[in-house]
Design a protein around this motif. Structure first.
Motif, mmCIF file in Angstrom:
data_model
loop_
_atom_site.group_PDB
_atom_site.id
_atom_site.type_symbol
_atom_site.label_atom_id
_atom_site.label_comp_id
_atom_site.label_asym_id
_atom_site.label_seq_id
_atom_site.Cartn_x
_atom_site.Cartn_y
_atom_site.Cartn_z
ATOM 1 N N THR A 1 -12.491 -4.379 1.423
ATOM 2 C CA THR A 1 -12.739 -5.820 1.326
ATOM 3 C C THR A 1 -11.769 -6.604 2.206
ATOM 4 O OG1 THR A 1 -13.518 -5.547 -0.955
ATOM 5 C CG2 THR A 1 -12.876 -7.773 -0.266
ATOM 6 N N LEU A 2 -10.516 -6.148 2.222
ATOM 7 C CA LEU A 2 -9.490 -6.836 3.011
ATOM 8 C C LEU A 2 -9.533 -6.453 4.485
ATOM 9 C CD1 LEU A 2 -6.472 -6.500 0.545
ATOM 10 C CD2 LEU A 2 -7.825 -8.555 0.997
ATOM 11 N N GLY A 3 -10.324 -5.449 4.807
ATOM 12 C CA GLY A 3 -10.405 -5.001 6.193
ATOM 13 C C GLY A 3 -9.195 -4.195 6.624
ATOM 14 N N VAL A 4 -8.535 -3.562 5.644
ATOM 15 C CA VAL A 4 -7.358 -2.742 5.938
ATOM 16 C C VAL A 4 -7.781 -1.289 6.003
ATOM 17 C CG1 VAL A 4 -5.074 -2.026 5.154
ATOM 18 C CG2 VAL A 4 -5.845 -4.381 4.785
ATOM 19 N N ARG A 5 -7.388 -0.609 7.044
ATOM 20 C CA ARG A 5 -7.773 0.794 7.206
ATOM 21 C C ARG A 5 -6.802 1.691 6.459
ATOM 22 N NH1 ARG A 5 -8.612 2.001 13.439
ATOM 23 N NH2 ARG A 5 -9.240 3.979 12.511
ATOM 24 N N ILE B 1 0.857 -1.188 0.000
ATOM 25 C CA ILE B 1 0.000 0.000 0.000
ATOM 26 C C ILE B 1 0.893 1.237 0.000
ATOM 27 C CG2 ILE B 1 -1.822 1.243 1.209
ATOM 28 C CD1 ILE B 1 -2.547 -1.431 2.564
ATOM 29 N N ILE B 2 0.706 2.084 -0.998
ATOM 30 C CA ILE B 2 1.518 3.293 -1.136
ATOM 31 C C ILE B 2 0.622 4.506 -0.935
ATOM 32 C CG2 ILE B 2 3.076 4.590 -2.629
ATOM 33 C CD1 ILE B 2 3.506 1.964 -4.195
ATOM 34 N N ALA B 3 0.881 5.250 0.125
ATOM 35 C CA ALA B 3 0.088 6.449 0.413
ATOM 36 C C ALA B 3 0.727 7.671 -0.236
ATOM 37 C CB ALA B 3 -0.034 6.656 1.914
ATOM 38 N N ASN B 4 -0.109 8.529 -0.782
ATOM 39 C CA ASN B 4 0.364 9.777 -1.375
ATOM 40 C C ASN B 4 -0.520 10.916 -0.876
ATOM 41 O OD1 ASN B 4 1.961 11.399 -3.244
ATOM 42 N ND2 ASN B 4 0.065 11.569 -4.423
ATOM 43 N N TYR B 5 0.082 12.067 -0.709
ATOM 44 C CA TYR B 5 -0.661 13.221 -0.199
ATOM 45 C C TYR B 5 -0.529 14.372 -1.184
ATOM 46 C CZ TYR B 5 -0.659 10.397 3.981
ATOM 47 O OH TYR B 5 -0.838 9.356 4.855
ATOM 48 N N GLU C 1 -6.460 6.229 -5.260
ATOM 49 C CA GLU C 1 -7.854 6.340 -4.835
ATOM 50 C C GLU C 1 -7.909 6.781 -3.376
ATOM 51 O OE1 GLU C 1 -10.033 2.776 -5.566
ATOM 52 O OE2 GLU C 1 -9.161 2.472 -7.572
ATOM 53 N N GLU C 2 -8.898 7.614 -3.063
ATOM 54 C CA GLU C 2 -9.024 8.091 -1.687
ATOM 55 C C GLU C 2 -9.501 6.985 -0.753
ATOM 56 O OE1 GLU C 2 -10.799 11.852 -0.820
ATOM 57 O OE2 GLU C 2 -10.334 12.668 -2.808
#
Length: 475
Positions: A471-475, A227-231, A463-464
């Motif tokens: 679905t995976l239950g990942v926050r 998971i790659i977060a971008n701001y 995607e926000e």
């Protein structure tokens, strides 16, 4: 014959009883004892650090021969002085225990040797352990190694000693490290080292002898979610996420990233036209089943690979920065926001952080002062309410921005953003696309694939609120 030897030794014993010659005796015995104490380490290669080579082959010989030079120098000066003064004896005391000068010299040599053994054994033991330490490797040459040491401290291998990867076990590479360390010492001494320090890809030990002592391609790794977060650079620092399903592979089957490149029987050779291995016009792939295919870029002329540097691919051709990881500003700020070092509640936090990180500074001291002051000043002037209500968040964020800069940019060593390419992936540097650019073709017209799904499946892209994570239950 014995009398002739005695007649020659007697004046030497007499004349050597002076402070210059005795100093030479101390230096000779000290260097000899230290060398003997280091001999087991040298023969077995247990102390895997180039600086022991510097001590053994550069410093100790200088001390030893300096001592040897002082002994005859003292004898010569005393002889000249006594000849000039007219007190030079016509006969010398016999070389036996009845001779007071001989007894004094013998006692001095014995005491000096004993003291050298006691002191030298302790110092040598401590020196060997100290020169094996991360502190010595990273901080002994502070300015030179500061970029690499800072990156090392921020890496996944921060608890692995430098010598475990850079040298590894065995005597042959221990000897090579001695020669390399000697050259590095001279470069630092005479200030001739390059700025920035180039990545040591030419003389690096093969990954199979270092990396694979802990990591080995025969071990299968299942697919992994990344998971790659971008701001965004907007007022609210809008968060989006990219989700990848990485096909790691490996093990007994030729599947996944590791399996295709390092699986059983698989061998890849490539020719590179530049020292940094960024330009790879020719690739040869053997699948381990008897089939070998050569791929070349459109402008490559057949046979040219014979005039180029050809290398057998290993872990480091992709994982070229496994420890000394230098970040790019966008990636570093994204991580700092994700970890809470930079609060998302600060308006335009990412935009302001990048602005300060990409500015030019003369020194680290200048950067620290300006980054922390200007970050705080921005919120004090543009968002006084935020500055008043969240002073701790502002201060912590300013410190985080400075920390990002301090471990990635070093003006004194001419290290800036992107100085050291990272070949993992293909978003920031060519990386995978050095070969997988869909332009390397075989004689039959087959291309090295650039199909994204060969290495990963793209489950969500910027995607926000990715549905897959729900679905995976990942926050």
């Amino acid at each position: 014959m014995r009398r002739r030897i005695r007649d020659w030794v007697s004046p030497v014993v007499y004349l050597s009883n002076n402070w210059i010659s005795l100093t030479g005796v101390v230096l000779v015995t000290g260097a000899a004892v230290a060398w003997i104490l280091l001999l087991p380490t040298m023969l077995t290669g247990d102390a895997a650090t180039p600086y022991i080579g510097i001590l053994t082959f550069l410093i100790l010989p200088v001390i030893f021969f300096a001592g040897l030079g002082l002994i005859p120098l003292g004898i010569r000066l005393r002889s000249k002085r006594e000849h000039t003064s007219g007190i030079y004896p016509t006969a010398f005391p016999p070389v036996d225990m009845r001779n007071q000068s001989f007894r004094r010299l013998l006692t001095f040599v014995a005491l000096a040797t004993f003291a050298n053994i006691v002191i030298g054994s302790q110092l040598t033991y401590r020196a060997v352990h100290y020169m094996d330490s991360v502190t010595f490797c990273g901080q002994a040459c502070h300015t030179v190694m500061q970029p690499e040491f800072a990156a090392y401290q921020n890496s996944p291998h921060a608890r692995v000693a430098c010598v475990d990867c850079h040298i590894g076990p065995g005597a042959s590479w221990f000897v090579r490290s001695k020669l390399s360390g000697a050259g590095q010492l001279l470069a630092v001494t005479f200030n001739t080292y390059p700025r920035p320090i180039p990545t040591p890809i030419e003389n690096l030990r093969p990954a199979r002898e270092t990396c694979e002592q802990c990591h080995w391609p025969d071990k299968f790794s299942a697919d992994r979610i990344r998971i790659i977060a971008n701001y965004a650079e907007d007022e609210t620092n809008t968060e989006t996420k990219t989700v990848l399903l990485m096909h790691i592979g490996g093990g007994p089957q030729v599947r996944g990233i590791h399996g295709v490149h390092l699986g059983p029987g698989v061998a890849i050779r490539y020719a590179h036209s530049d020292g940094k291995r960024l330009e790879i016009p020719w690739v040869e792939y053997s699948d381990g089943k008897g089939s070998t295919t050569q791929y070349a870029s459109p402008d490559f002329k057949p046979g040219t690979e014979k005039t180029m540097r050809v290398r057998v691919m290993d872990c480091l051709d992709c994982h070229n920065r496994p420890t000394h990881v230098f970040e790019l500003p966008e990636t570093a700020v994204n991580h700092a926001i994700s970890s809470g070092e930079i609060s998302r509640t600060l308006p335009y936090a990412k935009k302001k952080s990048l602005e300060l990180l990409k500015a030019s500074y003369a020194t680290h001291g200048d950067a620290q002062r300006r980054i922390t002051e200007e970050f705080a000043a921005y919120y004090r002037e543009q968002y006084p309410d935020i500055f008043e209500k969240q002073p701790i968040e502002v201060k912590r964020a300013a410190s985080a921005v400075w920390n990002i800069y301090s471990r990635n940019v070093f003006p004194e060593m001419k290290v800036t953003w992107g100085t050291y390419p990272n070949h993992i992936g293909h978003t920031d540097f060519p990386g995978c696309f050095r070969c997988h650019d869909d332009n390397h073709s075989s004689a039959s017209g087959k291309n090295l694939t650039q199909d994204c799904n060969a290495c990963h499946n793209l489950l969500a892209m910027d995607e926000e609120n990715p549905e897959i994570l729900k679905t995976l239950g990942v926050r």
